[in-house]
Enzyme design. Structure first.
Site, short mmCIF file in Angstrom:
data_model
loop_
_atom_site.label_atom_id
_atom_site.label_comp_id
_atom_site.label_asym_id
_atom_site.label_seq_id
_atom_site.Cartn_x
_atom_site.Cartn_y
_atom_site.Cartn_z
N ASP A 50 0.85 -1.19 0.00
CA ASP A 50 0.00 0.00 0.00
C ASP A 50 0.89 1.24 0.00
O ASP A 50 1.89 1.29 0.73
CB ASP A 50 -0.88 -0.03 1.26
CG ASP A 50 -1.98 1.01 1.21
OD1 ASP A 50 -3.16 0.61 1.21
OD2 ASP A 50 -1.67 2.21 1.17
N TYR A 140 -9.90 15.16 -7.89
CA TYR A 140 -9.22 14.05 -8.57
C TYR A 140 -8.22 14.59 -9.60
O TYR A 140 -7.04 14.22 -9.60
CB TYR A 140 -10.25 13.13 -9.25
CG TYR A 140 -9.61 12.19 -10.25
CD1 TYR A 140 -8.78 11.16 -9.82
CD2 TYR A 140 -9.82 12.35 -11.62
CE1 TYR A 140 -8.17 10.31 -10.74
CE2 TYR A 140 -9.22 11.52 -12.54
CZ TYR A 140 -8.39 10.50 -12.09
OH TYR A 140 -7.78 9.68 -13.00
N LYS A 144 -3.77 14.65 -9.77
CA LYS A 144 -2.92 14.20 -10.89
C LYS A 144 -2.02 15.33 -11.37
O LYS A 144 -0.85 15.10 -11.69
CB LYS A 144 -3.81 13.67 -12.03
CG LYS A 144 -4.61 12.43 -11.65
CD LYS A 144 -3.72 11.20 -11.59
CE LYS A 144 -4.48 9.93 -11.27
NZ LYS A 144 -3.65 8.72 -11.32
N PHE A 168 -7.18 9.74 -22.19
CA PHE A 168 -8.54 10.17 -22.43
C PHE A 168 -9.43 9.04 -21.89
O PHE A 168 -9.15 8.55 -20.81
CB PHE A 168 -8.71 10.59 -23.90
CG PHE A 168 -8.12 11.99 -24.09
CD1 PHE A 168 -6.76 12.21 -23.95
CD2 PHE A 168 -8.93 13.07 -24.30
CE1 PHE A 168 -6.21 13.50 -24.03
CE2 PHE A 168 -8.40 14.36 -24.39
CZ PHE A 168 -7.05 14.57 -24.25
#
Ligand code: UDP
Length: 322
Positions: A50, A140, A144, A168
């Site tokens: 993890d 989210y 990134k 995409f």
């Protein structure tokens, strides 16, 4: 040996198989929170690890001769990221910082990363190239983007070699039907349409029919998961000669209605449809300028016909193992 973090997930598991088929040794690490053990190829070594458990990360690098990392492990539900941003910043951002820390401590400087076209936010123009302004509209997408920025800082300070692949809409399943897409909950259009066709769901809700597009529904760029897998291998092979971000899409836009029609043709069955209001945060059209992937990686997507992509997803839907 290549470490694939999150290699039990949808795109990760397809990439693992592709790497193995091309002669690479692979160690898969996954916490199996969203991943599926059955999706991990038997030829790969599997480690339960993890990103938030620094000891398990350290052991991964201690116990395996890792030369490069492909990092897929992330939470990826846009709506959930709005309601539970802490979960996303902690797992996606802190988790990646932990991974980079373990890598650098063990002298590993090469990473290929799952990024997303969600880092662009509401598009100013299409097709979207990598120079397009990045202004993500949800946590989210911001996680990134932050990671892409962290890579640039680590490159300057520590010599990190990095390629972030901005996907995409990932779609389809392995051509032989052995592995596929399985999310709980499922939110993606193509699997939901196929479940409506098979009767597993009552219908598909089309989110918005009043967009400024030819048929009024949203346009997206659906890229086959095996074409994504190929791009990850090419990116690993390019590390050291190129640092930066690369779009992965077909460059072809397909509307929600076109997806439904194509799925009906592939399956030979009718799809029950309900027209519903727009979903918050959905841009009318998103499709890629993919020239950089072709130039830098020498990548060429094989699946350009949406029916061929949906056919692989339908094969999986009929015989899924997990
Ligand atoms: N969509 C839809 N009904 C659904 C799920 C998705 O109409 O049940 C539409 C959504 O509005 C978007 C497209 O299908 O225009 C693709 O959505 P998906 O969630 O698969 O991917 P996203 O583009 O959000 O990453």
């Amino acid at each position: 040996m290549i470490l694939v973090m999150g290699g039990a997930g949808y795109i990760g598991s397809h990439t693992v198989r592709h790497l193995l088929d091309n002669g690479y040794d692979v160690v898969v690490a996954d916490n199996l929170m969203y991943g599926h053990k059955e999706a991990v190829d038997e030829r790969a070594k599997f480690v339960h690890a993890d990103l938030l458990d620094t000891l398990s990360l350290d052991n991964l690098f201690k116990n395996n001769k890792i030369e490069a990392v492909i990092h897929f492990a992330a939470f990826a539900y846009v709506g959930e990221s709005v309601n539970e941003p802490e979960k996303y910043y902690y797992n996606n951002v802190v988790g990646t910082v932990n991974l980079l820390r373990a890598m650098l401590a063990h002298g590993v400087k090469k990473i290929v990363f799952s990024s997303t076209c969600a880092t662009y936010g509401e598009p100013k123009y299409t097709p979207i190239d990598e120079k397009h302004n990045q202004a993500p509209i949800n946590p989210y997408g911001r996680t990134k983007l932050m990671i892409e920025q962290i890579f640039a800082d680590y490159e300057r300070a520590y010599g990190l070699e990095h390629i972030a692949l901005r996907y995409f809409n990932a779609a389809g399943c392995s051509a032989d039907g052995r592995i596929g897409e399985s999310h709980t909950p499922e939110t993606h259009l193509i699997p939901l349409v196929l479940k409506a066709i098979s009767g597993e769901r009552k219908d598909i809700k089309v989110f918005g029919t009043d967009y400024d597009t030819p048929d009024g529904t949203c346009i997206r760029d659906y890229i086959h998961v095996e074409d994504l897998a190929l791009a990850h291998r090419l990116a690993v092979e390019k590390l050291g000669n190129y640092n930066g971000c690369i779009n992965l899409g077909t460059g072809i836009g397909t509307s929600v209605k076109e997806i439904i029609t194509a799925a009906e043709e592939v399956s030979g069955k009718k799809c029950p449809v309900e027209y519903a209001p727009r979903r918050v945060g959905d841009p009318a059209r998103l499709f890629a300028d993919n020239r950089k992937a072709k130039e830098v990686l020498g990548w060429e997507p094989k699946y350009l016909n949406i029916k061929d992509i949906i056919q692989t997803a339908w094969n999986w839907e009929l015989k899924r193992r997990y």
